[in-house]
Scaffold this motif. Structure first.
Motif, PDB file in Angstrom:
ATOM      1  N   ILE A  10     -45.701  27.213  39.499  1.00  0.00           N
ATOM      2  CA  ILE A  10     -45.280  28.013  38.357  1.00  0.00           C
ATOM      3  C   ILE A  10     -46.447  28.179  37.392  1.00  0.00           C
ATOM      4  CG2 ILE A  10     -44.320  25.998  37.207  1.00  0.00           C
ATOM      5  CD1 ILE A  10     -42.230  27.934  35.977  1.00  0.00           C
ATOM      6  N   TYR A  11     -46.621  29.401  36.914  1.00  0.00           N
ATOM      7  CA  TYR A  11     -47.724  29.664  35.995  1.00  0.00           C
ATOM      8  C   TYR A  11     -47.508  30.987  35.263  1.00  0.00           C
ATOM      9  CZ  TYR A  11     -49.388  32.763  39.716  1.00  0.00           C
ATOM     10  OH  TYR A  11     -49.482  33.749  40.675  1.00  0.00           O
ATOM     11  N   TYR A  12     -48.288  31.161  34.203  1.00  0.00           N
ATOM     12  CA  TYR A  12     -48.320  32.419  33.464  1.00  0.00           C
ATOM     13  C   TYR A  12     -49.383  33.294  34.084  1.00  0.00           C
ATOM     14  CZ  TYR A  12     -49.354  35.712  29.716  1.00  0.00           C
ATOM     15  OH  TYR A  12     -49.579  36.847  28.998  1.00  0.00           O
ATOM     16  N   ASP A  13     -49.007  34.507  34.447  1.00  0.00           N
ATOM     17  CA  ASP A  13     -49.941  35.468  35.027  1.00  0.00           C
ATOM     18  C   ASP A  13     -50.400  36.411  33.910  1.00  0.00           C
ATOM     19  OD1 ASP A  13     -50.764  38.100  36.217  1.00  0.00           O
ATOM     20  OD2 ASP A  13     -50.395  37.019  38.085  1.00  0.00           O
ATOM     21  N   GLU A  14     -51.652  36.266  33.516  1.00  0.00           N
ATOM     22  CA  GLU A  14     -52.208  37.045  32.401  1.00  0.00           C
ATOM     23  C   GLU A  14     -52.166  38.550  32.686  1.00  0.00           C
ATOM     24  OE1 GLU A  14     -53.636  37.916  28.799  1.00  0.00           O
ATOM     25  OE2 GLU A  14     -53.410  35.837  29.385  1.00  0.00           O
ATOM     26  N   ALA A  15     -52.519  38.953  33.904  1.00  0.00           N
ATOM     27  CA  ALA A  15     -52.562  40.372  34.245  1.00  0.00           C
ATOM     28  C   ALA A  15     -51.173  41.012  34.162  1.00  0.00           C
ATOM     29  CB  ALA A  15     -53.159  40.568  35.632  1.00  0.00           C
ATOM     30  N   LEU A  16     -50.160  40.314  34.639  1.00  0.00           N
ATOM     31  CA  LEU A  16     -48.789  40.843  34.619  1.00  0.00           C
ATOM     32  C   LEU A  16     -48.079  40.572  33.298  1.00  0.00           C
ATOM     33  CD1 LEU A  16     -47.351  39.866  38.119  1.00  0.00           C
ATOM     34  CD2 LEU A  16     -47.942  42.140  37.310  1.00  0.00           C
ATOM     35  N   LYS A  17     -48.613  39.615  32.528  1.00  0.00           N
ATOM     36  CA  LYS A  17     -47.940  39.145  31.319  1.00  0.00           C
ATOM     37  C   LYS A  17     -46.518  38.700  31.685  1.00  0.00           C
ATOM     38  CE  LYS A  17     -50.913  41.240  28.033  1.00  0.00           C
ATOM     39  NZ  LYS A  17     -52.024  40.426  28.419  1.00  0.00           N
ATOM     40  N   ALA A  18     -46.461  37.847  32.723  1.00  0.00           N
ATOM     41  CA  ALA A  18     -45.179  37.382  33.259  1.00  0.00           C
ATOM     42  C   ALA A  18     -45.312  35.938  33.730  1.00  0.00           C
ATOM     43  CB  ALA A  18     -44.759  38.262  34.429  1.00  0.00           C
ATOM     44  N   ILE A  19     -44.174  35.273  33.843  1.00  0.00           N
ATOM     45  CA  ILE A  19     -44.113  33.959  34.464  1.00  0.00           C
ATOM     46  C   ILE A  19     -43.849  34.167  35.944  1.00  0.00           C
ATOM     47  CG2 ILE A  19     -42.888  31.749  34.567  1.00  0.00           C
ATOM     48  CD1 ILE A  19     -44.487  32.308  31.919  1.00  0.00           C
ATOM     49  N   LEU A  20     -44.628  33.490  36.783  1.00  0.00           N
ATOM     50  CA  LEU A  20     -44.431  33.542  38.231  1.00  0.00           C
ATOM     51  C   LEU A  20     -44.031  32.156  38.715  1.00  0.00           C
ATOM     52  CD1 LEU A  20     -46.003  36.185  37.779  1.00  0.00           C
ATOM     53  CD2 LEU A  20     -47.036  35.800  39.999  1.00  0.00           C
ATOM     54  N   LEU A  21     -42.926  32.125  39.426  1.00  0.00           N
ATOM     55  CA  LEU A  21     -42.421  30.887  40.002  1.00  0.00           C
ATOM     56  C   LEU A  21     -42.252  31.116  41.491  1.00  0.00           C
ATOM     57  CD1 LEU A  21     -41.128  28.062  39.969  1.00  0.00           C
ATOM     58  CD2 LEU A  21     -38.997  29.132  39.204  1.00  0.00           C
ATOM     59  N   SER A  22     -42.978  30.372  42.295  1.00  0.00           N
ATOM     60  CA  SER A  22     -42.907  30.499  43.757  1.00  0.00           C
ATOM     61  C   SER A  22     -42.325  29.222  44.330  1.00  0.00           C
ATOM     62  CB  SER A  22     -44.301  30.714  44.344  1.00  0.00           C
ATOM     63  OG  SER A  22     -44.867  31.892  43.847  1.00  0.00           O
ATOM     64  N   TRP A  23     -41.383  29.379  45.250  1.00  0.00           N
ATOM     65  CA  TRP A  23     -40.715  28.252  45.887  1.00  0.00           C
ATOM     66  C   TRP A  23     -41.131  28.111  47.337  1.00  0.00           C
ATOM     67  CZ3 TRP A  23     -37.989  25.091  42.887  1.00  0.00           C
ATOM     68  CH2 TRP A  23     -37.471  25.588  41.689  1.00  0.00           C
ATOM     69  N   LYS A  24     -41.071  26.869  47.851  1.00  0.00           N
ATOM     70  CA  LYS A  24     -41.364  26.594  49.266  1.00  0.00           C
ATOM     71  C   LYS A  24     -40.326  25.618  49.796  1.00  0.00           C
ATOM     72  CE  LYS A  24     -45.519  25.665  47.709  1.00  0.00           C
ATOM     73  NZ  LYS A  24     -46.643  24.880  47.478  1.00  0.00           N
ATOM     74  N   GLY A  25     -40.009  25.742  51.070  1.00  0.00           N
ATOM     75  CA  GLY A  25     -39.119  24.778  51.715  1.00  0.00           C
ATOM     76  C   GLY A  25     -37.713  24.834  51.166  1.00  0.00           C
ATOM     77  N   PHE A  26     -37.175  23.684  50.832  1.00  0.00           N
ATOM     78  CA  PHE A  26     -35.824  23.585  50.265  1.00  0.00           C
ATOM     79  C   PHE A  26     -35.848  22.560  49.137  1.00  0.00           C
ATOM     80  CE2 PHE A  26     -31.357  22.299  50.047  1.00  0.00           C
ATOM     81  CZ  PHE A  26     -30.775  23.556  49.928  1.00  0.00           C
ATOM     82  N   PRO A  27     -36.007  23.018  47.898  1.00  0.00           N
ATOM     83  CA  PRO A  27     -36.126  22.095  46.765  1.00  0.00           C
ATOM     84  C   PRO A  27     -34.814  21.378  46.457  1.00  0.00           C
ATOM     85  CG  PRO A  27     -36.047  24.351  45.999  1.00  0.00           C
ATOM     86  CD  PRO A  27     -36.097  24.415  47.492  1.00  0.00           C
ATOM     87  N   SER A  28     -34.943  20.177  45.941  1.00  0.00           N
ATOM     88  CA  SER A  28     -33.778  19.405  45.517  1.00  0.00           C
ATOM     89  C   SER A  28     -33.273  19.935  44.175  1.00  0.00           C
ATOM     90  CB  SER A  28     -34.153  17.933  45.365  1.00  0.00           C
ATOM     91  OG  SER A  28     -35.019  17.768  44.261  1.00  0.00           O
ATOM     92  N   ARG A  29     -32.113  19.469  43.786  1.00  0.00           N
ATOM     93  CA  ARG A  29     -31.547  19.853  42.488  1.00  0.00           C
ATOM     94  C   ARG A  29     -32.498  19.463  41.360  1.00  0.00           C
ATOM     95  NH1 ARG A  29     -26.075  17.154  40.636  1.00  0.00           N
ATOM     96  NH2 ARG A  29     -27.488  15.414  40.289  1.00  0.00           N
ATOM     97  N   GLU A  30     -33.091  18.265  41.465  1.00  0.00           N
ATOM     98  CA  GLU A  30     -34.012  17.804  40.431  1.00  0.00           C
ATOM     99  C   GLU A  30     -35.257  18.685  40.371  1.00  0.00           C
ATOM    100  OE1 GLU A  30     -32.636  15.750  42.811  1.00  0.00           O
ATOM    101  OE2 GLU A  30     -31.139  14.910  41.449  1.00  0.00           O
TER     102      GLU A  30
END
Length: 124
Positions: A10-30
């Motif tokens: 997860i990070y702030y993308d300066e060019a898009l002026k947006a938050i980008l959140l990328s997921w992998k696998g199968f994350p737990s609830r936590e």
């Protein structure tokens, strides 16, 4: 700030002026709740109105967290000023989504689902 774990990035993308959140696998609830909290912190720090949630590398969608996302997290990003919310999913997951949610508006937020990350970025 860029936060990377085995399950998300997860990070702030300066060019898009947006938050980008990328997921992998199968994350737990936590892991989902940790990333969601970090996303809100980044949104507040950068005062963004756009959010990109890339779920294309998930092995399964986390439907067991839908109630928490809808009732707790999503209202926080609405209150935080989010206006455009793009979600990228795999072609297989896209085909499983009801047509009504692939493109919708919830309150002030436009929500659009994609199977292509670059198209999602262009939409934002």
């Amino acid at each position: 700030m860029k936060h990377i774990t085995q399950q998300h990035e997860i990070y702030y993308d300066e060019a898009l002026k947006a938050i980008l959140l990328s997921w992998k696998g199968f994350p737990s609830r936590e892991q989902i709740r940790l990333a969601a909290g970090l996303a809100i912190e980044l949104m507040q720090a950068h005062k963004v109105t756009k959010f990109l949630n890339d779920q294309s590398a998930l092995t399964e969608l986390f439907f067991d967290q839908d109630d928490w996302v809808a009732d707790t997290w999503f209202p926080k990003i609405v209150d935080g000023g989010t206006e455009k919310y793009a979600v990228v999913v795999s072609q297989r997951h896209y085909e499983q989504l009801p047509a009504a949610i692939k493109s919708s508006k919830q309150g002030k937020i436009e929500i659009q689902y994609f199977t292509d990350l670059e198209k999602a970025k262009m939409w934002l």
